[in-house]
Structure formats: C-alpha cells, structure tokens
Write a protein that holds these residues in place. Structure first.
Motif, PDB file in Angstrom:
ATOM      1  N   ALA A  24       0.836  -1.201   0.000  1.00 29.86           N
ATOM      2  CA  ALA A  24       0.000   0.000   0.000  1.00 29.86           C
ATOM      3  C   ALA A  24       0.872   1.253   0.000  1.00 29.86           C
ATOM      4  N   LEU A  25       1.912   1.258   0.824  1.00 27.25           N
ATOM      5  CA  LEU A  25       2.808   2.417   0.858  1.00 27.25           C
ATOM      6  C   LEU A  25       3.592   2.554  -0.446  1.00 27.25           C
ATOM      7  N   GLN A  26       4.011   1.442  -0.985  1.00 27.25           N
ATOM      8  CA  GLN A  26       4.720   1.457  -2.264  1.00 27.25           C
ATOM      9  C   GLN A  26       3.810   2.005  -3.360  1.00 27.25           C
ATOM     10  N   GLY A  27       2.564   1.574  -3.356  1.00 27.26           N
ATOM     11  CA  GLY A  27       1.602   2.072  -4.340  1.00 27.26           C
ATOM     12  C   GLY A  27       1.372   3.565  -4.196  1.00 27.26           C
ATOM     13  N   ALA A  28       1.211   4.037  -2.962  1.00 25.68           N
ATOM     14  CA  ALA A  28       0.995   5.462  -2.729  1.00 25.68           C
ATOM     15  C   ALA A  28       2.176   6.278  -3.241  1.00 25.68           C
ATOM     16  N   GLU A  29       3.372   5.768  -3.050  1.00 23.11           N
ATOM     17  CA  GLU A  29       4.564   6.457  -3.543  1.00 23.11           C
ATOM     18  C   GLU A  29       4.587   6.470  -5.074  1.00 23.11           C
ATOM     19  N   GLU A  55      -4.917   8.099  -2.057  1.00 20.71           N
ATOM     20  CA  GLU A  55      -5.544   8.227  -0.736  1.00 20.71           C
ATOM     21  C   GLU A  55      -6.099   6.885  -0.256  1.00 20.71           C
ATOM     22  N   GLU A  56      -6.672   6.108  -1.160  1.00 19.10           N
ATOM     23  CA  GLU A  56      -7.154   4.773  -0.789  1.00 19.10           C
ATOM     24  C   GLU A  56      -6.009   3.899  -0.291  1.00 19.10           C
ATOM     25  N   GLU A  57      -4.864   3.990  -0.944  1.00 22.34           N
ATOM     26  CA  GLU A  57      -3.687   3.226  -0.505  1.00 22.34           C
ATOM     27  C   GLU A  57      -3.229   3.686   0.873  1.00 22.34           C
ATOM     28  N   ARG A  58      -3.244   4.994   1.105  1.00 20.29           N
ATOM     29  CA  ARG A  58      -2.848   5.509   2.425  1.00 20.29           C
ATOM     30  C   ARG A  58      -3.793   5.011   3.515  1.00 20.29           C
ATOM     31  N   GLN A  59      -5.072   5.009   3.205  1.00 19.71           N
ATOM     32  CA  GLN A  59      -6.047   4.505   4.175  1.00 19.71           C
ATOM     33  C   GLN A  59      -5.841   3.014   4.427  1.00 19.71           C
ATOM     34  N   ARG A  60      -5.579   2.271   3.373  1.00 19.54           N
ATOM     35  CA  ARG A  60      -5.320   0.834   3.500  1.00 19.54           C
ATOM     36  C   ARG A  60      -4.079   0.599   4.367  1.00 19.54           C
ATOM     37  N   ALA A  61      -3.035   1.382   4.143  1.00 20.77           N
ATOM     38  CA  ALA A  61      -1.809   1.257   4.934  1.00 20.77           C
ATOM     39  C   ALA A  61      -2.083   1.572   6.396  1.00 20.77           C
TER      40      ALA A  61
END
Length: 79
Positions: A24-29, A55-61
């Motif tokens: 998730a963090l990798q995706g957000a980056e 933002e969805e990735e950040r929430q998932r993380a």
C-alpha cells in the motif's frame, strides 16, 4: 504452525499484514509520479483519479498498521 511460519518465524497473519502495508505504501509512492505525469500532460481528471487511489492506498496502509499493532501488542486476534 504453518509452513510459512516455520520458514520465516513470523505468524502468517502478521507477515500478510506487513505485506499489505508495504504494498500500500509502495503504491501510494508510485501514484505520486503518476500524478506528476498527468499534471505535466495537463490531464486534471487523470491526476485526480491518481490522487483518489493514492488516498485509498494511504487509508489501506493505516488500517494495516492499526491491525498489526493490535495483534503485536495483545498477542490475540479479533474475529
């Protein structure tokens, strides 16, 4: 003990949460670059789409971090 746990020494559900957190963090980056690319191309709709999925990735993380913390500190699982 599962085979994954025997190999890594880490409970599978902990490993899985760490994996989700990492991805998730990798995706957000990664989406940050996509946002920049779309903005340079003048495509506001696409840039907003990438902001939304970022933002969805950040929430998932964040959720994965919360669940991992609960399990690491209590040593129990919620059902």
């Amino acid at each position: 003990m599962t085979s994954g746990e025997r190999i890594t020494g880490v409970r599978d559900e902990h490993y899985n949460l760490v994996s989700v957190l990492y991805h998730a963090l990798q995706g957000a980056e990664t989406y940050e670059q996509y946002i920049n690319d779309a903005e340079r191309a003048g495509d506001r709709d696409l840039a907003q789409f990438f902001r939304d999925v970022q933002e969805e990735e950040r929430q998932r993380a964040q959720r994965a971090k919360e669940l991992l913390k609960q399990r690491m500190t209590s040593g129990t699982r919620s059902m």
